[in-house]
Design a protein around this motif. Structure first.
Motif, mmCIF file in Angstrom:
data_model
loop_
_atom_site.group_PDB
_atom_site.id
_atom_site.type_symbol
_atom_site.label_atom_id
_atom_site.label_comp_id
_atom_site.label_asym_id
_atom_site.label_seq_id
_atom_site.Cartn_x
_atom_site.Cartn_y
_atom_site.Cartn_z
ATOM 1 N N SER A 92 55.391 61.060 35.709
ATOM 2 C CA SER A 92 54.115 60.808 35.033
ATOM 3 C C SER A 92 54.083 59.401 34.431
ATOM 4 C CB SER A 92 53.889 61.863 33.946
ATOM 5 O OG SER A 92 52.660 61.645 33.304
ATOM 6 N N ARG A 93 55.191 58.989 33.807
ATOM 7 C CA ARG A 93 55.254 57.632 33.239
ATOM 8 C C ARG A 93 55.149 56.580 34.335
ATOM 9 N NH1 ARG A 93 59.472 59.921 30.454
ATOM 10 N NH2 ARG A 93 60.966 58.659 31.581
ATOM 11 N N TRP A 94 55.823 56.804 35.470
ATOM 12 C CA TRP A 94 55.762 55.871 36.591
ATOM 13 C C TRP A 94 54.332 55.744 37.109
ATOM 14 C CZ3 TRP A 94 54.545 56.560 41.801
ATOM 15 C CH2 TRP A 94 54.839 55.482 42.644
ATOM 16 N N MET A 95 53.661 56.877 37.293
ATOM 17 C CA MET A 95 52.270 56.863 37.762
ATOM 18 C C MET A 95 51.371 56.116 36.773
ATOM 19 S SD MET A 95 51.808 58.245 40.729
ATOM 20 C CE MET A 95 50.061 58.562 40.705
ATOM 21 N N GLN A 96 51.569 56.345 35.484
ATOM 22 C CA GLN A 96 50.756 55.668 34.465
ATOM 23 C C GLN A 96 50.990 54.162 34.505
ATOM 24 O OE1 GLN A 96 48.501 57.373 32.336
ATOM 25 N NE2 GLN A 96 47.782 55.280 32.204
ATOM 26 N N GLN A 97 52.234 53.737 34.690
ATOM 27 C CA GLN A 97 52.532 52.305 34.774
ATOM 28 C C GLN A 97 51.820 51.667 35.958
ATOM 29 O OE1 GLN A 97 56.805 52.337 34.887
ATOM 30 N NE2 GLN A 97 57.003 52.356 32.659
ATOM 31 N N LYS A 98 51.836 52.349 37.108
ATOM 32 C CA LYS A 98 51.162 51.820 38.296
ATOM 33 C C LYS A 98 49.649 51.735 38.074
ATOM 34 C CE LYS A 98 54.808 51.262 40.719
ATOM 35 N NZ LYS A 98 55.337 49.922 40.857
ATOM 36 N N ALA A 99 49.072 52.786 37.485
ATOM 37 C CA ALA A 99 47.629 52.798 37.225
ATOM 38 C C ALA A 99 47.259 51.715 36.216
ATOM 39 C CB ALA A 99 47.193 54.172 36.718
ATOM 40 N N ASN A 100 48.065 51.558 35.169
ATOM 41 C CA ASN A 100 47.790 50.526 34.164
ATOM 42 C C ASN A 100 47.836 49.129 34.778
ATOM 43 O OD1 ASN A 100 47.480 52.450 32.190
ATOM 44 N ND2 ASN A 100 49.373 51.964 31.114
ATOM 45 N N ALA A 101 48.823 48.873 35.632
ATOM 46 C CA ALA A 101 48.936 47.559 36.268
ATOM 47 C C ALA A 101 47.702 47.267 37.125
ATOM 48 C CB ALA A 101 50.209 47.490 37.112
ATOM 49 N N ARG A 102 47.228 48.272 37.823
ATOM 50 C CA ARG A 102 46.031 48.095 38.662
ATOM 51 C C ARG A 102 44.796 47.790 37.812
ATOM 52 N NH1 ARG A 102 42.495 52.117 41.935
ATOM 53 N NH2 ARG A 102 41.710 50.730 43.543
ATOM 54 N N ILE A 103 44.631 48.521 36.728
ATOM 55 C CA ILE A 103 43.480 48.281 35.841
ATOM 56 C C ILE A 103 43.574 46.895 35.219
ATOM 57 C CG2 ILE A 103 42.326 49.036 33.722
ATOM 58 C CD1 ILE A 103 43.222 51.923 34.500
ATOM 59 N N CYS A 104 44.770 46.473 34.818
ATOM 60 C CA CYS A 104 44.934 45.130 34.244
ATOM 61 C C CYS A 104 44.548 44.051 35.253
ATOM 62 C CB CYS A 104 46.368 44.927 33.744
ATOM 63 S SG CYS A 104 46.739 45.839 32.223
ATOM 64 N N ARG A 105 44.921 44.233 36.514
ATOM 65 C CA ARG A 105 44.526 43.256 37.545
ATOM 66 C C ARG A 105 43.004 43.185 37.658
ATOM 67 N NH1 ARG A 105 48.962 45.594 40.177
ATOM 68 N NH2 ARG A 105 47.621 46.883 41.496
ATOM 69 N N LYS A 106 42.339 44.344 37.616
ATOM 70 C CA LYS A 106 40.873 44.373 37.700
ATOM 71 C C LYS A 106 40.241 43.657 36.507
ATOM 72 C CE LYS A 106 38.687 48.054 38.953
ATOM 73 N NZ LYS A 106 38.213 49.445 39.070
ATOM 74 N N ILE A 107 40.778 43.889 35.317
ATOM 75 C CA ILE A 107 40.238 43.239 34.116
ATOM 76 C C ILE A 107 40.387 41.734 34.225
ATOM 77 C CG2 ILE A 107 40.570 42.946 31.613
ATOM 78 C CD1 ILE A 107 41.377 45.968 31.570
ATOM 79 N N ARG A 108 41.519 41.284 34.683
ATOM 80 C CA ARG A 108 41.744 39.832 34.821
ATOM 81 C C ARG A 108 40.831 39.215 35.877
ATOM 82 N NH1 ARG A 108 47.649 41.106 33.578
ATOM 83 N NH2 ARG A 108 47.721 40.479 31.391
ATOM 84 N N ARG A 109 40.376 40.022 36.829
ATOM 85 C CA ARG A 109 39.418 39.533 37.833
ATOM 86 C C ARG A 109 37.979 39.626 37.333
ATOM 87 N NH1 ARG A 109 42.538 42.746 41.635
ATOM 88 N NH2 ARG A 109 40.770 44.162 41.700
ATOM 89 N N GLY A 110 37.791 40.088 36.090
ATOM 90 C CA GLY A 110 36.448 40.113 35.509
ATOM 91 C C GLY A 110 35.750 41.451 35.550
ATOM 92 N N LYS A 111 36.436 42.486 35.986
ATOM 93 C CA LYS A 111 35.833 43.823 36.039
ATOM 94 C C LYS A 111 36.447 44.668 34.933
ATOM 95 C CE LYS A 111 35.133 43.348 40.937
ATOM 96 N NZ LYS A 111 35.486 43.777 42.263
ATOM 97 N N GLY A 112 35.664 44.945 33.892
ATOM 98 C CA GLY A 112 36.218 45.581 32.704
ATOM 99 C C GLY A 112 35.741 46.977 32.423
ATOM 100 N N GLY A 113 35.444 47.759 33.444
ATOM 101 C CA GLY A 113 34.999 49.125 33.208
ATOM 102 C C GLY A 113 35.925 50.137 33.851
ATOM 103 N N PHE A 114 36.039 51.298 33.212
ATOM 104 C CA PHE A 114 36.833 52.388 33.761
ATOM 105 C C PHE A 114 36.279 53.688 33.202
ATOM 106 C CE2 PHE A 114 40.511 55.294 33.710
ATOM 107 C CZ PHE A 114 40.816 55.281 35.069
ATOM 108 N N MET A 115 35.877 54.591 34.081
ATOM 109 C CA MET A 115 35.331 55.887 33.691
ATOM 110 C C MET A 115 34.173 55.749 32.686
ATOM 111 S SD MET A 115 38.817 58.187 33.499
ATOM 112 C CE MET A 115 37.925 59.623 32.928
ATOM 113 N N GLY A 116 33.341 54.753 32.918
ATOM 114 C CA GLY A 116 32.174 54.560 32.064
ATOM 115 C C GLY A 116 32.461 53.918 30.723
ATOM 116 N N MET A 117 33.647 53.387 30.540
ATOM 117 C CA MET A 117 34.007 52.745 29.274
ATOM 118 C C MET A 117 34.363 51.286 29.512
ATOM 119 S SD MET A 117 36.287 55.671 27.353
ATOM 120 C CE MET A 117 37.303 56.148 28.745
#
Length: 151
Positions: free
Chosen positions: A16-41
């Protein structure tokens, strides 16, 4: 055969921790590319320093506007304890920065809200995202609300 160590109830396992780390890294890449939304937040990257390790940590966190420049974040996370980023933030508040979508890191000062300040902020947060109230109702702990003020 190696003996398995027991994990504390209410804490995630290794997979579960490994999966969360992978998901977090992906979201961080999206934020750095200028896309700052996830699940409507709206989501930002919270940069902290590990309280024990001293290593830099980055965590995508939902945020809510609070006045002109401040942001509110909630230490919800799963399980029966506050998320690690909360402990790191409170242990080393002077090292905290945030990154908004497509932006540079901005140093912030965290303030944990209590009393009427927390209740007013919580009402605004749950009006914007009712699911947080549902999560809180299922939890055995009270979610901290943190105000991040740019330095």
């Amino acid at each position: 055969m190696a003996e398995k160590t027991q994990r504390t109830p209410g804490t995630p396992g290794a997979f579960s921790r490994w999966m969360q780390q992978k998901a977090n890294a992906r979201i961080c890449r999206k934020i750095r590319r200028g896309k700052g939304g996830f699940m409507g937040m709206d989501v930002l990257i919270l940069n902290t320093v590990g309280r024990r390790s001293g290593q830099r940590r980055e965590t995508p966190v939902a945020w809510f506007a609070d006045g002109e420049d401040a942001r509110l974040i909630v230490a919800s996370g799963g399980g029966s304890r506050h998320p690690d980023w909360h402990a790191n933030l409170m242990a080393r508040p002077g090292s905290a920065t945030i990154e908004l979508p497509g932006g540079e890191a901005v140093p912030v000062t965290p303030h944990r809200l209590d009393g009427a300040d927390r209740e007013q902020a919580w009402q605004r947060i749950t009006a914007a995202q009712p699911r947080l109230a549902k999560y809180q109702d299922k939890s055995d702990r009270r979610y901290p609300v943190i105000r991040l003020i740019p330095r």
